[in-house]
Design a protein around this motif. Structure first.
Motif, PDB file in Angstrom:
ATOM      1  N   LEU A 193       0.847  -1.188   0.000  1.00  0.00           N
ATOM      2  CA  LEU A 193       0.000   0.000   0.000  1.00  0.00           C
ATOM      3  C   LEU A 193       0.889   1.247   0.000  1.00  0.00           C
ATOM      4  O   LEU A 193       1.815   1.355   0.819  1.00  0.00           O
ATOM      5  N   VAL A 194       0.586   2.174  -0.905  1.00  0.00           N
ATOM      6  CA  VAL A 194       1.374   3.407  -1.003  1.00  0.00           C
ATOM      7  C   VAL A 194       0.428   4.557  -1.300  1.00  0.00           C
ATOM      8  O   VAL A 194      -0.616   4.363  -1.942  1.00  0.00           O
ATOM      9  N   GLN A 195       0.796   5.734  -0.846  1.00  0.00           N
ATOM     10  CA  GLN A 195      -0.025   6.916  -1.105  1.00  0.00           C
ATOM     11  C   GLN A 195       0.216   7.438  -2.518  1.00  0.00           C
ATOM     12  O   GLN A 195       1.294   7.209  -3.095  1.00  0.00           O
ATOM     13  N   PRO A 196      -0.753   8.122  -3.088  1.00  0.00           N
ATOM     14  CA  PRO A 196      -0.536   8.742  -4.400  1.00  0.00           C
ATOM     15  C   PRO A 196       0.710   9.624  -4.396  1.00  0.00           C
ATOM     16  O   PRO A 196       0.961  10.350  -3.431  1.00  0.00           O
ATOM     17  N   GLY A 197       1.484   9.510  -5.473  1.00  0.00           N
ATOM     18  CA  GLY A 197       2.741  10.229  -5.564  1.00  0.00           C
ATOM     19  C   GLY A 197       3.931   9.474  -5.017  1.00  0.00           C
ATOM     20  O   GLY A 197       5.078   9.907  -5.204  1.00  0.00           O
TER      21      GLY A 197
ATOM     22  N   LYS B 123      -0.220   6.484  -9.023  1.00  0.00           N
ATOM     23  CA  LYS B 123      -1.563   7.053  -9.059  1.00  0.00           C
ATOM     24  C   LYS B 123      -2.573   5.988  -8.634  1.00  0.00           C
ATOM     25  O   LYS B 123      -2.300   4.779  -8.780  1.00  0.00           O
ATOM     26  N   PRO B 124      -3.737   6.382  -8.161  1.00  0.00           N
ATOM     27  CA  PRO B 124      -4.747   5.383  -7.772  1.00  0.00           C
ATOM     28  C   PRO B 124      -5.068   4.404  -8.900  1.00  0.00           C
ATOM     29  O   PRO B 124      -5.332   3.224  -8.627  1.00  0.00           O
ATOM     30  N   GLU B 125      -5.019   4.854 -10.135  1.00  0.00           N
ATOM     31  CA  GLU B 125      -5.317   3.965 -11.252  1.00  0.00           C
ATOM     32  C   GLU B 125      -4.216   2.943 -11.522  1.00  0.00           C
ATOM     33  O   GLU B 125      -4.379   2.062 -12.386  1.00  0.00           O
TER      34      GLU B 125
ATOM     35  N   VAL C  72      -0.524  -4.282  -5.656  1.00  0.00           N
ATOM     36  CA  VAL C  72      -0.117  -2.885  -5.464  1.00  0.00           C
ATOM     37  C   VAL C  72      -1.385  -2.067  -5.299  1.00  0.00           C
ATOM     38  O   VAL C  72      -2.267  -2.103  -6.160  1.00  0.00           O
ATOM     39  N   THR C  73      -1.478  -1.354  -4.190  1.00  0.00           N
ATOM     40  CA  THR C  73      -2.629  -0.505  -3.915  1.00  0.00           C
ATOM     41  C   THR C  73      -2.157   0.917  -3.677  1.00  0.00           C
ATOM     42  O   THR C  73      -1.307   1.156  -2.822  1.00  0.00           O
ATOM     43  N   VAL C  74      -2.705   1.835  -4.471  1.00  0.00           N
ATOM     44  CA  VAL C  74      -2.352   3.246  -4.351  1.00  0.00           C
ATOM     45  C   VAL C  74      -3.577   3.979  -3.837  1.00  0.00           C
ATOM     46  O   VAL C  74      -4.580   4.113  -4.529  1.00  0.00           O
TER      47      VAL C  74
ATOM     48  N   VAL D 247       2.209   4.320 -18.282  1.00  0.00           N
ATOM     49  CA  VAL D 247       3.288   4.340 -17.289  1.00  0.00           C
ATOM     50  C   VAL D 247       4.570   4.969 -17.808  1.00  0.00           C
ATOM     51  O   VAL D 247       5.535   5.114 -17.052  1.00  0.00           O
ATOM     52  N   LYS D 248       4.591   5.354 -19.075  1.00  0.00           N
ATOM     53  CA  LYS D 248       5.794   5.949 -19.650  1.00  0.00           C
ATOM     54  C   LYS D 248       6.199   7.196 -18.872  1.00  0.00           C
ATOM     55  O   LYS D 248       5.367   8.041 -18.560  1.00  0.00           O
TER      56      LYS D 248
END
Length: 114
Positions: free
Chosen positions: A11-15, A86-88, A110-112, A63-64
């Motif tokens: 789990l990671v925060q956006p950015g 990003k969440p997406e 992977v969860t954003v 993702v580029k």
């Protein structure tokens, strides 16, 4: 025994950033094209990044500029550095090897999210 084992998801925060690893055994790693794919709930699996035995890379459009694939033939390992997540980007990420036959790993989540 052919095996691909992914690690590094979470789990990671956006950015934020994560680095995924895929350790291979039972294959001729240095001759294999290695790829990362992902599948989000309700969506088709898509290519994230790919690296050939010669080091040529290819990325999905989404993702580029944010993700980088690399390989260490001495460690039979392929990596995916993911920055500015990003969440997406939330999905199960799976590793794939191709040299004659195809092998898949079990995947890592992977969860954003904030």
């Amino acid at each position: 025994q052919v095996q691909l084992v992914e690690s590094g998801g979470g789990l990671v925060q956006p950015g934020g950033s994560l680095r995924l690893s895929c350790a291979a055994s039972g294959i001729i790693f240095r001759l294999s094209t290695m790829g990362w794919y992902r599948q989000a709930p309700g969506k088709q699996r898509e290519l994230v990044a790919q690296i050939t035995s010669g080091g040529v890379t290819n990325y999905g459009d989404s993702v580029k500029g944010r993700f980088t694939i690399s390989r260490d033939n001495a460690k039979n390992t392929v990596y995916l550095q993911m920055n500015n997540l990003k969440p997406e980007d939330t999905a199960v990420y799976s590793c794939k090897s191709s040299f004659g036959s195809v092998t898949w790993g079990q995947g890592t989540q992977v969860t954003v999210s904030s």
